[in-house]
Write a protein that holds these residues in place. Structure first.
Motif, PDB file in Angstrom:
ATOM      1  N   GLY A   1      -1.402   8.785  -2.441  1.00 50.01           N
ATOM      2  CA  GLY A   1      -1.401   9.448  -1.148  1.00 50.01           C
ATOM      3  C   GLY A   1      -0.467   8.823  -0.134  1.00 50.01           C
ATOM      4  O   GLY A   1       0.357   9.506   0.478  1.00 50.01           O
ATOM      5  N   LEU A   2      -0.570   7.502   0.062  1.00 50.04           N
ATOM      6  CA  LEU A   2       0.281   6.846   1.056  1.00 50.04           C
ATOM      7  C   LEU A   2       1.733   6.816   0.601  1.00 50.04           C
ATOM      8  O   LEU A   2       2.656   6.888   1.434  1.00 50.04           O
ATOM      9  N   TYR A   3       1.963   6.668  -0.715  1.00 42.19           N
ATOM     10  CA  TYR A   3       3.339   6.713  -1.223  1.00 42.19           C
ATOM     11  C   TYR A   3       3.982   8.060  -0.897  1.00 42.19           C
ATOM     12  O   TYR A   3       5.095   8.126  -0.362  1.00 42.19           O
ATOM     13  N   VAL A   4       3.265   9.160  -1.215  1.00 46.19           N
ATOM     14  CA  VAL A   4       3.812  10.496  -0.932  1.00 46.19           C
ATOM     15  C   VAL A   4       3.995  10.684   0.568  1.00 46.19           C
ATOM     16  O   VAL A   4       5.007  11.247   1.028  1.00 46.19           O
ATOM     17  N   THR A   5       3.016  10.199   1.362  1.00 50.62           N
ATOM     18  CA  THR A   5       3.111  10.333   2.824  1.00 50.62           C
ATOM     19  C   THR A   5       4.361   9.651   3.355  1.00 50.62           C
ATOM     20  O   THR A   5       5.107  10.216   4.172  1.00 50.62           O
ATOM     21  N   GLN A   6       4.593   8.424   2.906  1.00 54.50           N
ATOM     22  CA  GLN A   6       5.789   7.693   3.368  1.00 54.50           C
ATOM     23  C   GLN A   6       7.069   8.420   2.979  1.00 54.50           C
ATOM     24  O   GLN A   6       7.996   8.548   3.787  1.00 54.50           O
ATOM     25  N   GLN A   7       7.140   8.894   1.720  1.00 53.69           N
ATOM     26  CA  GLN A   7       8.341   9.578   1.256  1.00 53.69           C
ATOM     27  C   GLN A   7       8.593  10.860   2.059  1.00 53.69           C
ATOM     28  O   GLN A   7       9.737  11.170   2.416  1.00 53.69           O
TER      29      GLN A   7
ATOM     30  N   ARG B   1      -3.101   0.504  -4.596  1.00 53.03           N
ATOM     31  CA  ARG B   1      -4.349   0.804  -3.915  1.00 53.03           C
ATOM     32  C   ARG B   1      -4.748  -0.404  -3.082  1.00 53.03           C
ATOM     33  O   ARG B   1      -4.479  -1.543  -3.435  1.00 53.03           O
ATOM     34  N   GLY B   2      -5.428  -0.128  -1.976  1.00 51.38           N
ATOM     35  CA  GLY B   2      -5.914  -1.208  -1.127  1.00 51.38           C
ATOM     36  C   GLY B   2      -7.280  -1.707  -1.535  1.00 51.38           C
ATOM     37  O   GLY B   2      -7.703  -2.785  -1.115  1.00 51.38           O
ATOM     38  N   VAL B   3      -8.006  -0.923  -2.357  1.00 50.97           N
ATOM     39  CA  VAL B   3      -9.345  -1.313  -2.799  1.00 50.97           C
ATOM     40  C   VAL B   3      -9.496  -0.954  -4.264  1.00 50.97           C
ATOM     41  O   VAL B   3      -8.626  -0.300  -4.856  1.00 50.97           O
ATOM     42  N   SER B   4     -10.632  -1.329  -4.853  1.00 58.28           N
ATOM     43  CA  SER B   4     -10.886  -1.042  -6.260  1.00 58.28           C
ATOM     44  C   SER B   4     -11.135   0.439  -6.480  1.00 58.28           C
ATOM     45  O   SER B   4     -11.887   1.074  -5.737  1.00 58.28           O
ATOM     46  N   GLU B   5     -10.487   0.973  -7.537  1.00 56.42           N
ATOM     47  CA  GLU B   5     -10.685   2.391  -7.854  1.00 56.42           C
ATOM     48  C   GLU B   5     -12.093   2.651  -8.376  1.00 56.42           C
ATOM     49  O   GLU B   5     -12.563   3.802  -8.408  1.00 56.42           O
TER      50      GLU B   5
ATOM     51  N   THR C   1       9.046   7.207  10.214  1.00 54.98           N
ATOM     52  CA  THR C   1       8.575   5.948   9.643  1.00 54.98           C
ATOM     53  C   THR C   1       7.064   5.893   9.721  1.00 54.98           C
ATOM     54  O   THR C   1       6.438   6.598  10.525  1.00 54.98           O
ATOM     55  N   ILE C   2       6.474   5.056   8.891  1.00 56.39           N
ATOM     56  CA  ILE C   2       5.046   4.804   8.939  1.00 56.39           C
ATOM     57  C   ILE C   2       4.811   3.323   8.713  1.00 56.39           C
ATOM     58  O   ILE C   2       5.480   2.689   7.894  1.00 56.39           O
ATOM     59  N   SER C   3       3.877   2.759   9.446  1.00 58.48           N
ATOM     60  CA  SER C   3       3.517   1.353   9.303  1.00 58.48           C
ATOM     61  C   SER C   3       2.016   1.207   9.375  1.00 58.48           C
ATOM     62  O   SER C   3       1.308   2.115   9.842  1.00 58.48           O
TER      63      SER C   3
ATOM     64  N   ILE D   1       0.810  -1.222   0.000  1.00 57.59           N
ATOM     65  CA  ILE D   1       0.000   0.000   0.000  1.00 57.59           C
ATOM     66  C   ILE D   1       0.842   1.269   0.000  1.00 57.59           C
ATOM     67  O   ILE D   1       0.320   2.348  -0.325  1.00 57.59           O
ATOM     68  N   PHE D   2       2.125   1.190   0.356  1.00 61.32           N
ATOM     69  CA  PHE D   2       2.978   2.381   0.337  1.00 61.32           C
ATOM     70  C   PHE D   2       3.744   2.522  -0.986  1.00 61.32           C
ATOM     71  O   PHE D   2       4.593   3.401  -1.118  1.00 61.32           O
TER      72      PHE D   2
END
Length: 729
Positions: free
Chosen positions: A689-695, A676-680, A703-705, A670-671
């Motif tokens: 969103g989560l990719y940018v958040t982690q970066q 995506r965790g669900v269907s678009e 860190t994020i988990s 998901i990162f």
């Protein structure tokens, strides 16, 4: 008193004569007693003893001497009648009981007289030796012979003949016969057993050998002689060591001598010279031999040619090492150069790598020689890569054209023009002195990407066969896969760069009209409130609010694309300042209040007090906003909890929803970018969103988990250092 008679001289002489007779009688009695004792011993002996009269034979020999015959053996060979006459003059005087039992006679009388009754034709040879010994004056003779019993049964005997055995009777011969039938039978059985062993050993598929207790080799089987070209004269004893490689001979002998001293089994590998001069690896295994009484008899061992096995093992190690090298880099030019250097000298004395370019041309990317002094020659070979339009018999060219390997175990000496593109190429090939060659294609996904060519020279003298070709083809497949993967990676990287460039340009272009559109919507809302009737104003403002939310959503998507392009280009900047995480989260949560009410997921925040650190406020707001947006989107109308706490040198933010959750197979991804965790179809979004958040969080040292159980929501945990690391300042 009467006088005693006077002794006269004659009386004295008569007295001495009486004493002498008495002594003589005593001496004769002693001799008779000794003779009786001796005869008793002879009779009781377990060995056949004969007393024979050879006086008639001696007369014949004296007559020969008077005739001038000096070589009795030669005379007997040419005069068989003389031998028969001499044999007839032998007279048996007496025999003991052991003789009667041996020949099956009931009494001595059956044997007294001629010995011809027990002689066989094979006995004549020994009788001739008796005649020779008598003529030469030798007092003793021992020989194996054959006699027959009175019933006609053959007996193998050990005969001894002694002349002058009876005192004063030089014409008498004392003969003993010992039955050696069992011993001879055992010897024959042993010989037959040894013959069977030798026959089996000579037909065994391995080389075999035997030694004596001192370590000298007493037997080498036919395979040894066929393999090494040695003979019994050169191989037995310690001569076999001359077939061992000079570098191995001393260590091999040391191991053998040590094992022989300890009577211990041993096993060792060494190089053995074959009859054609090639040294082959062999394994020699041996075990000590012991007799029935435990006495050490020597060793028996076997030698097996393990060159092919060692070669396969060596090639497998080489392929494993090559596989590691091929997997170590996606720069296939460097990888193939490393591969060529690994192949020399393990697989070849020379290695050449040709690659087929996208335009159809062939580039020779590497040429490696085992001899560093041939660097100039290697550069010359670079000038003659495979050419699909060149000599079709040129091995690399043929491989690229047909996609099949080429194996030339023996190259035609001095006829390299048949393999070359031109005369200069032929001279260059001849300068390397090749003796054996193989070339294999680089095949991947049904396409020929190039060719690997290996050849050996007169320096090593190695010849290629099926084992080496199999390894080369395996290597070619691995190399082709590495090249194909590297090219795919290169193409993918190129596509990613083009995509990032497009996203950067597109997001900037999309951002340009969005800013004035937002402003226009605000102006329009104010105009509606000021100029329109309340009923119409409320209806139109409702439509404007929907437009504003959609523009906001579009703006967020464009911002996400901009962030991805910045991250890909390495242009993400962190501007640190003092920030209270608790206050920042409250501010962000307040901005999501309307969305919270609309989704039916109330926001519940817990914070014991200020949690202050040095972070980028804008980026931190972005990360918190993304987490709250996701929680409200997937919360399914259940409460969303937010907790902020100080855990020593770190700040922790926990955002939990009680919604649909994330599937276990999706959670690890998901990162990732565009994951995506669900269907678009049901939730929309670009998966950024989560990719940018982690970066962003990682850029600030955090860190994020995520943890989740499908159907029971998800929990995201963020840990941020309160103070940046020294290298981040």
């Amino acid at each position: 008193m009467p006088k005693a008679p006077r002794k006269t001289p004659e009386g004295r002489r008569g007295s001495r004569s009486g004493d002498e007779r008495a002594a003589l009688l005593r001496r004769l009695a002693e001799l008779e007693e000794r003779e009786a004792h001796a005869r008793h011993i002879v009779q009781m002996a377990g060995v056949s003893i004969w007393e024979e009269d050879f006086s008639g034979v001696q007369e014949l020999l004296l007559e020969l001497r008077r005739q001038g015959v000096g070589d009795v053996r030669a005379w007997c060979a040419t005069h068989p009648d003389f031998v028969h006459e001499a044999m007839g003059r032998v007279r048996v005087v007496s025999v003991n009981d052991a003789t009667l039992r041996m020949v099956g006679a009931s009494s001595q009388e059956e044997l007294l007289g001629s010995v011809e009754r027990i002689f066989l034709p094979e006995s004549v040879r020994v009788f001739i030796e008796q005649l020779v010994a008598l003529a030469e004056g030798r007092p003793f003779l021992q020989a194996e012979s054959v006699v027959r019993t009175l019933e006609g049964r053959r007996l193998e005997v050990l005969s001894t003949f002694s002349w002058d055995a009876v005192v004063g009777r030089a014409d008498r011969v004392l003969v003993t016969l010992m039955d050696i039938g069992e011993r001879k039978a055992a010897e024959r059985a042993l010989q037959e057993s040894e013959a069977r062993f030798r026959n089996m050993a000579d037909h065994a598929p391995v080389m075999m050998w035997m030694t004596d207790p001192e370590g000298g080799c007493t037997y080498l089987n036919r395979q040894w002689y066929a393999f090494t070209g040695q003979t019994e004269e050169t191989g037995l004893g310690f001569g076999w060591l001359s077939a061992v490689h000079p570098e191995d001979a001393a260590p091999v002998k040391a191991v053998f001598v040590d094992a022989n001293a300890r009577r211990a089994p041993f096993q060792l590998d060494y190089r053995l010279r074959r009859v054609d001069g090639e040294y082959r690896w062999a394994i020699d295994a041996a075990a000590p031999r012991f007799g029935p009484g435990g006495e050490f008899l020597g060793y028996i061992g076997s030698v097996i040619d393990i060159t092919e096995r060692r070669r396969r093992e060596e090639l497998q190690r080489f392929l494993a090492e090559a596989g590691t090298a091929l997997a170590s880099s996606l720069e296939y030019g460097t990888t193939l150069s490393t591969l060529a250097r690994l192949a020399v000298p393990t697989l070849a004395d020379w290695c050449m790598v040709d690659l087929l370019e996208e335009d159809g041309s062939v580039r020779r990317v590497e040429v490696v020689s085992a001899d560093p002094s041939e660097a100039l020659l290697a550069e010359q070979l670079r000038r003659f890569p495979a050419r699909p339009d060149g000599n079709p018999h040129h091995p690399p060219s043929l491989v690229i054209l047909q996609g099949r390997p080429v194996l030339l175990p023996e190259l035609p000496t001095g006829r390299f023009s048949t393999l070359a593109h031109d005369e200069e190429h032929a001279r260059t090939i001849a300068a390397t002195r090749p003796v054996s060659l193989m070339s294999v294609p680089l095949l991947a996904r049904g396409r020929t990407l190039g060719a690997l060519t290996f050849f050996t020279t007169a320096r090593s003298g190695r010849r290629y066969g099926a084992v080496e070709l199999e390894a080369a083809e395996d290597l070619g497949r691995r190399a082709a896969l590495a090249v194909d993967n590297a090219r795919l990676y290169r193409d993918a990287q190129r596509a990613v760069r083009l995509r990032d460039e497009f996203l950067s340009i597109a997001s900037h272009e999309l951002k340009t009209p969005l800013t004035p559109l937002v402003l226009k919507l605000r102006v329009l809302a104010r105009e509606l409130e000021a100029r329109c009737e309340p009923v119409l104003s409320r209806r139109l403002l409702g439509h404007l609010e929907v437009s504003r939310r959609q523009v906001k959503r579009l703006s967020e998507l464009v911002d996400g694309l901009l962030d991805v392009s910045h991250l890909s280009a390495g242009r993400l900047r962190i501007e640190r300042e003092v920030v209270d995480l608790s206050a920042l989260v409250r501010e962000v949560a307040a901005r999501f209040q309307e969305e919270s009410e609309r989704s039916g997921s109330p926001l519940r925040m817990e914070a014991d007090g200020p949690v202050v650190g040095q972070w980028d406020r804008q980026r931190l707001e972005q990360a918190v906003s993304n987490l709250l947006s996701n929680a409200l989107k997937y919360g399914g109308g259940h409460p969303v909890s937010i907790r902020v706490e100080d855990i020593g040198e770190w700040a922790r933010l926990v955002v939990r929803d009680e919604g649909i959750g994330i599937e276990p197979d999706v959670l690890p991804r998901i990162f990732h970018k565009f994951e995506r965790g669900v269907s678009e179809r049901h939730y929309g979004g670009l998966g950024l969103g989560l990719y940018v958040t982690q970066q962003v969080l990682q850029a600030m040292g955090g860190t994020i988990s995520a943890e989740s159980t499908p159907g029971h929501g998800a929990t995201f945990t963020v840990d941020l250092p309160l103070a940046p690391a020294p290298e981040a300042l």
